[in-house]
Design a protein around this motif. Structure first.
Motif, PDB file in Angstrom:
ATOM      1  N   ALA A  64     -13.090  12.564  12.024  1.00  0.00           N
ATOM      2  CA  ALA A  64     -12.120  12.275  13.082  1.00  0.00           C
ATOM      3  C   ALA A  64     -10.822  11.738  12.491  1.00  0.00           C
ATOM      4  CB  ALA A  64     -12.707  11.273  14.081  1.00  0.00           C
ATOM      5  N   PHE A  65     -10.925  10.787  11.564  1.00  0.00           N
ATOM      6  CA  PHE A  65      -9.717  10.247  10.944  1.00  0.00           C
ATOM      7  C   PHE A  65      -9.057  11.287  10.051  1.00  0.00           C
ATOM      8  CE2 PHE A  65     -10.848   6.163  12.554  1.00  0.00           C
ATOM      9  CZ  PHE A  65      -9.653   5.474  12.615  1.00  0.00           C
ATOM     10  N   GLN A  66      -9.850  12.068   9.345  1.00  0.00           N
ATOM     11  CA  GLN A  66      -9.289  13.099   8.468  1.00  0.00           C
ATOM     12  C   GLN A  66      -8.570  14.168   9.283  1.00  0.00           C
ATOM     13  OE1 GLN A  66     -12.013  15.719   6.272  1.00  0.00           O
ATOM     14  NE2 GLN A  66     -10.927  15.119   4.395  1.00  0.00           N
ATOM     15  N   ALA A  94      -3.693  10.808   4.196  1.00  0.00           N
ATOM     16  CA  ALA A  94      -4.380  10.380   2.982  1.00  0.00           C
ATOM     17  C   ALA A  94      -5.781  10.984   2.885  1.00  0.00           C
ATOM     18  CB  ALA A  94      -4.454   8.857   2.924  1.00  0.00           C
ATOM     19  N   LEU A  95      -6.501  11.007   3.991  1.00  0.00           N
ATOM     20  CA  LEU A  95      -7.854  11.567   3.968  1.00  0.00           C
ATOM     21  C   LEU A  95      -7.832  13.085   3.887  1.00  0.00           C
ATOM     22  CD1 LEU A  95      -9.627   9.230   6.543  1.00  0.00           C
ATOM     23  CD2 LEU A  95      -9.739   9.135   4.045  1.00  0.00           C
ATOM     24  N   ALA A  96      -6.886  13.729   4.541  1.00  0.00           N
ATOM     25  CA  ALA A  96      -6.785  15.186   4.478  1.00  0.00           C
ATOM     26  C   ALA A  96      -6.477  15.653   3.060  1.00  0.00           C
ATOM     27  CB  ALA A  96      -5.729  15.686   5.447  1.00  0.00           C
ATOM     28  N   THR A 123     -17.563  12.220  -0.549  1.00  0.00           N
ATOM     29  CA  THR A 123     -17.072  13.036  -1.661  1.00  0.00           C
ATOM     30  C   THR A 123     -16.498  14.328  -1.086  1.00  0.00           C
ATOM     31  OG1 THR A 123     -18.724  12.089  -3.141  1.00  0.00           O
ATOM     32  CG2 THR A 123     -17.669  14.145  -3.846  1.00  0.00           C
ATOM     33  N   CYS A 124     -15.242  14.560  -1.409  1.00  0.00           N
ATOM     34  CA  CYS A 124     -14.509  15.713  -0.894  1.00  0.00           C
ATOM     35  C   CYS A 124     -14.127  16.636  -2.057  1.00  0.00           C
ATOM     36  CB  CYS A 124     -13.252  15.236  -0.160  1.00  0.00           C
ATOM     37  SG  CYS A 124     -13.617  14.128   1.211  1.00  0.00           S
ATOM     38  N   GLU A 125     -13.462  17.731  -1.739  1.00  0.00           N
ATOM     39  CA  GLU A 125     -13.040  18.700  -2.753  1.00  0.00           C
ATOM     40  C   GLU A 125     -12.173  18.070  -3.842  1.00  0.00           C
ATOM     41  OE1 GLU A 125     -12.363  23.003  -0.834  1.00  0.00           O
ATOM     42  OE2 GLU A 125     -11.172  21.400   0.077  1.00  0.00           O
TER      43      GLU A 125
END
Length: 147
Positions: A64-66, A94-96, A123-125
């Motif tokens: 949701a925040f991303q 920042a999250l995106a 953990t993201c890309e």
């Protein structure tokens, strides 16, 4: 729980700090900039079984925040009072920038002033960030921190 507030500490430097609740900040890189009246850290999270409901909540809130689609009904009145357009926009950017969410690992529970703070590693890309949150007795989110 007395007064509860939202925390968002992002690499971009967006931060809010509470007047009454201390909170853990275990960053995975350089520490965030010093802020006046920042709360003292609490011990790192202790291992505990991952509660499927909390896991699902963590993933939903991170996404949701991303994605910039925050449901204010999920948050306490104090948190909602602090959520402004600038904070939400900075959080989303920042999250995106981390890219798509790849894995979610429960790190455990930090405990302070009889409050359980759930700690998840997202953990993201393009990197990782810890998401920490606490709930009010009514189930609304009372504290949320990305470090």
């Amino acid at each position: 729980m007395r007064r509860t507030l939202l925390f968002l500490a992002l690499a971009a430097g967006v931060a809010l700090f509470p007047a009454s609740l201390t909170h853990a900040q275990e960053a995975t890189g350089s520490p965030p900039p010093a802020v006046e009246n920042s709360p003292p850290p609490i011990p790192p999270p202790k291992p505990a079984p991952d509660d499927p409901k909390m896991h699902k909540l963590a993933v939903r809130q991170f996404l949701a925040f991303q994605g910039g689609v925050v449901d204010r009904k999920q948050y306490s009145d104090d948190v909602n009072a602090q959520l402004n357009d600038e904070l939400l926009d900075g959080s989303e950017k920042a999250l995106a920038a981390l890219g798509a969410l790849q894995t979610v690992n429960f790190r455990g529970i930090s405990r302070t002033r009889n409050v359980n703070v759930y700690v998840y590693r997202m953990t993201c890309e393009h990197g990782s960030i810890d998401m920490e949150f606490a709930l009010q007795p009514d189930g609304k989110i009372a504290v949320l921190l990305f470090v």
